[in-house]
Design a protein around this motif. Structure first.
Motif, short mmCIF file in Angstrom:
data_model
loop_
_atom_site.label_atom_id
_atom_site.label_comp_id
_atom_site.label_asym_id
_atom_site.label_seq_id
_atom_site.Cartn_x
_atom_site.Cartn_y
_atom_site.Cartn_z
N PHE A 124 -23.20 21.86 -6.54
CA PHE A 124 -24.05 21.58 -5.38
C PHE A 124 -23.72 20.22 -4.79
O PHE A 124 -23.53 20.11 -3.57
N ARG A 125 -23.65 19.21 -5.64
CA ARG A 125 -23.39 17.86 -5.11
C ARG A 125 -22.05 17.83 -4.38
O ARG A 125 -21.95 17.32 -3.25
N GLY A 126 -21.01 18.38 -4.98
CA GLY A 126 -19.68 18.34 -4.38
C GLY A 126 -19.60 19.09 -3.07
O GLY A 126 -19.08 18.57 -2.07
N SER A 128 -22.13 20.15 -1.08
CA SER A 128 -23.03 19.66 -0.04
C SER A 128 -22.44 18.40 0.61
O SER A 128 -22.47 18.25 1.84
N ILE A 129 -21.85 17.52 -0.20
CA ILE A 129 -21.20 16.33 0.35
C ILE A 129 -19.96 16.73 1.15
O ILE A 129 -19.66 16.14 2.19
N ALA A 130 -19.26 17.76 0.68
CA ALA A 130 -18.08 18.25 1.41
C ALA A 130 -18.45 18.70 2.81
O ALA A 130 -17.72 18.44 3.78
N MET A 131 -19.58 19.37 2.95
CA MET A 131 -20.01 19.84 4.26
C MET A 131 -20.37 18.68 5.17
O MET A 131 -20.05 18.69 6.37
N VAL A 132 -21.01 17.68 4.63
CA VAL A 132 -21.37 16.51 5.44
C VAL A 132 -20.11 15.78 5.89
O VAL A 132 -19.93 15.48 7.09
N ILE A 133 -19.21 15.51 4.95
CA ILE A 133 -18.00 14.75 5.28
C ILE A 133 -17.08 15.54 6.21
O ILE A 133 -16.53 14.99 7.17
N SER A 134 -16.92 16.84 5.93
CA SER A 134 -16.07 17.66 6.80
C SER A 134 -16.63 17.71 8.21
O SER A 134 -15.88 17.70 9.20
N GLY A 135 -17.96 17.73 8.33
CA GLY A 135 -18.58 17.72 9.65
C GLY A 135 -18.29 16.43 10.39
O GLY A 135 -17.99 16.43 11.59
N ILE A 136 -18.37 15.30 9.66
CA ILE A 136 -18.08 14.00 10.28
C ILE A 136 -16.63 13.94 10.75
O ILE A 136 -16.34 13.40 11.82
N VAL A 137 -15.72 14.50 9.96
CA VAL A 137 -14.30 14.47 10.31
C VAL A 137 -13.97 15.40 11.47
O VAL A 137 -13.23 15.06 12.39
N ILE A 138 -14.56 16.60 11.44
CA ILE A 138 -14.20 17.64 12.41
C ILE A 138 -14.98 17.51 13.72
O ILE A 138 -14.45 17.82 14.80
N SER A 139 -16.21 17.05 13.65
CA SER A 139 -17.07 17.00 14.84
C SER A 139 -16.46 16.33 16.06
O SER A 139 -16.57 16.84 17.18
N ARG A 239 -31.12 19.63 -4.81
CA ARG A 239 -30.13 19.79 -5.88
C ARG A 239 -30.74 20.47 -7.10
O ARG A 239 -31.80 20.06 -7.58
N PRO A 240 -30.10 21.54 -7.63
CA PRO A 240 -30.65 22.23 -8.81
C PRO A 240 -30.53 21.37 -10.06
O PRO A 240 -29.66 20.49 -10.15
N LYS A 241 -31.40 21.63 -11.03
CA LYS A 241 -31.38 20.84 -12.26
C LYS A 241 -30.07 21.03 -13.03
O LYS A 241 -29.50 20.10 -13.56
N ASN A 242 -29.60 22.29 -13.06
CA ASN A 242 -28.36 22.59 -13.77
C ASN A 242 -27.23 22.70 -12.75
O ASN A 242 -26.86 23.79 -12.31
N ASP A 243 -26.68 21.57 -12.38
CA ASP A 243 -25.68 21.53 -11.31
C ASP A 243 -24.27 21.58 -11.90
O ASP A 243 -23.51 20.62 -11.83
N GLN A 244 -23.94 22.72 -12.49
CA GLN A 244 -22.65 22.88 -13.14
C GLN A 244 -21.62 23.44 -12.17
O GLN A 244 -21.94 24.29 -11.34
N PRO A 245 -20.34 22.99 -12.27
CA PRO A 245 -19.29 23.52 -11.39
C PRO A 245 -19.06 25.01 -11.63
O PRO A 245 -19.21 25.50 -12.76
N VAL A 246 -18.69 25.70 -10.58
CA VAL A 246 -18.34 27.12 -10.68
C VAL A 246 -16.95 27.30 -10.06
O VAL A 246 -16.32 26.36 -9.58
#
Length: 468
Positions: A124-126, A128-139, A239-246
């Motif tokens: 989730f952290r990775g 969600s941050i990717a969407m914010v940063i990609s938006g800043i770069v692409i916008s 952010r979920p409590k169990n924020d494990q990578p998938v």
């Protein structure tokens, strides 16, 4: 009351108010600055606003009717009533929208978003941050907010589902708000990220024009602080409590399905980068940003990135007409002495507010938040407030861009669902699987608070640069 009856009553009310204001006696203390034509112009404007508010006509038809009424009554010359269509702002908007259509049609926007998400960890952290940063770069590359919402929102849904989040769960809500923060909210820090920005630039008086780099520099504290606070809020709230990578299988499979970059994508990317560089260097090179945008659009059309059918159906011609007719208001106000009347009527009473940016900025934010419950259009809300305060800005040494930018940032709310077109488009594009309006509503309050803080954080820079 039926919709037909409501429109009939609204139509009659708009006409009655327009006629009543047009026939109002001219106050003696304003007789030196106002004429009968001034009141006719104001009456037509009020009538058009009533028609928009009560949905008698779509906004672009209501404002076109206003301009026609100005000319037919003889209150405003044709050249002034439709002056925006011969100016640089309208053509800059036209070229920018062509670039937005090309990015959408070619698949470049989707590819860029997926590539950015593939870089970050699949939790989730990775993501969600990717969407914010990609938006800043692409916008800054894509001026169509609607295109970004329609294309990237489904990607956010795919990512959410691939990470196993239940529909409308808190993590799913967080993925929606991450996409929205990056691709819609962050775009307010760039002139080239939305056609509304171009509309506001068109209001700037001669000698106070704003270029791409000016907009970016002046808004940078807002962009850094407001978006950072929103990103932190997303992590805390969703952010979920169990924020494990998938597995990133969903992202990788979508990229594989797209295959290598097509010729159309390469042409679109090249045109966008060249346009962005020339916009940034407009003042240095002396090349009109409007002509850069139009030339970019012509190259994309000529290269076959999109054709006649897309030119007719994908460009927001209704928005183009609305902006062209609505932005004429500032020129009409100046020509008919209405700006001078505003100075006389409001100058002394609003002086303490205008002169003190620490009072002005939060007041503008609050005023816009309230107005948005009534005025649906983002553009109309920001343009109306800016136009009214424009003459006072010149008197008290405040750059009108400050008013325009603060109001623009404050329009991006969704306290009621009808307020926000990109937000609605994203809900539809995700089929409400990432969240319902009631679930996403609390983040509108978060946005209002963080955006206001961001605007306040700009004040020291604005004072340093002599903008206020």
């Amino acid at each position: 009351m039926t919709i037909k009856a409501k429109k009939l009553i609204g139509g009659i009310l708009g006409v009655v108010l327009a006629v009543a204001i047009s026939l109002c006696p001219i106050p003696e203390f304003l007789s030196e600055v106002l004429t009968r034509n001034s009141f006719i112009a104001l009456g037509c404007l009020v009538g058009a606003v009533v028609w928009m508010l009560l949905d008698v006509l779509p906004d672009y038809l209501a404002t076109t009717a206003m301009c026609v009424a100005w000319v037919v009554t003889g209150a405003v010359p044709l050249s002034t009533a439709f002056i925006t269509f011969s100016g640089s702002t309208w053509w800059l908007l036209f070229g920018a929208l062509c670039i937005g259509v090309a990015a959408s049609q070619s698949g470049l926007l989707k590819r860029m978003a997926l590539q950015m998400m593939n870089i970050f960890p699949a939790n989730f952290r990775g993501q969600s941050i990717a969407m914010v940063i990609s938006g800043i770069v692409i916008s800054p590359l894509i001026p169509s907010t609607a295109a970004k919402s329609a294309i990237v929102a489904p990607l956010a849904r795919n990512i959410s589902e691939s990470m196993g989040y239940e529909p409308c769960s808190k993590p799913a809500n967080g993925m929606f708000m991450s996409f929205y923060t990056g691709y819609v909210s962050a775009g307010m820090g760039f002139l080239s990220a939305s056609f509304i920005s171009y509309s506001l630039v068109g209001l700037m008086p001669e000698g106070q024009e704003i270029g791409w780099f000016d907009w970016f520099l002046y808004s940078l504290p807002w962009l850094v602080i407001a978006i950072l606070l929103m990103t932190i809020a997303i992590q805390i709230m969703y952010r979920p409590k169990n924020d494990q990578p998938v597995s990133k299988e969903s992202i990788i499979s979508q990229l594989k399905e797209m295959g290598p970059m097509t010729g159309k994508e390469k042409i679109t990317l090249a045109v966008m980068l060249v346009c962005l560089i020339l916009w940034m260097l407009e003042k240095t090179l002396g090349i009109s940003s409007a002509m850069v945008a139009v030339a970019g659009g012509l190259v994309l059309i000529g290269a076959g990135v999109f054709g006649r059918q897309e030119f007719r159906s994908k460009i927001a011609w209704d928005s183009m007409i609305f902006i062209g007719t609505f932005l004429c208001i500032s020129d009409v106000f100046a020509a008919l002495g209405i700006n001078d009347a505003v100075k006389i009527l409001l100058g002394d009473s609003l002086a303490p507010l205008i002169q003190n940016p620490w009072i002005l900025i939060p007041s503008l934010c609050l005023l816009t938040f309230v107005i948005r419950f009534v005025v649906v259009s983002w553009t109309a809300s920001a343009v109306l407030i800016t136009t009214i305060l424009l003459p006072l800005c010149s008197v008290y040494g405040v750059h009108p861009w400050i008013v325009a930018f603060t109001c623009y940032c404050s329009t991006n709310t969704w306290n009621v669902i009808y307020q926000n077109t990109p937000y609605i488009a994203a809900l539809v594009a995700t089929d409400n699987k990432l969240g319902t309006h009631n679930q996403l509503l609390p983040f509108s309050v978060v946005y209002m608070i963080t955006s206001t803080i961001g605007c306040m954080a700009c004040i020291p820079l604005w004072m340093l640069l002599g903008l206020c």
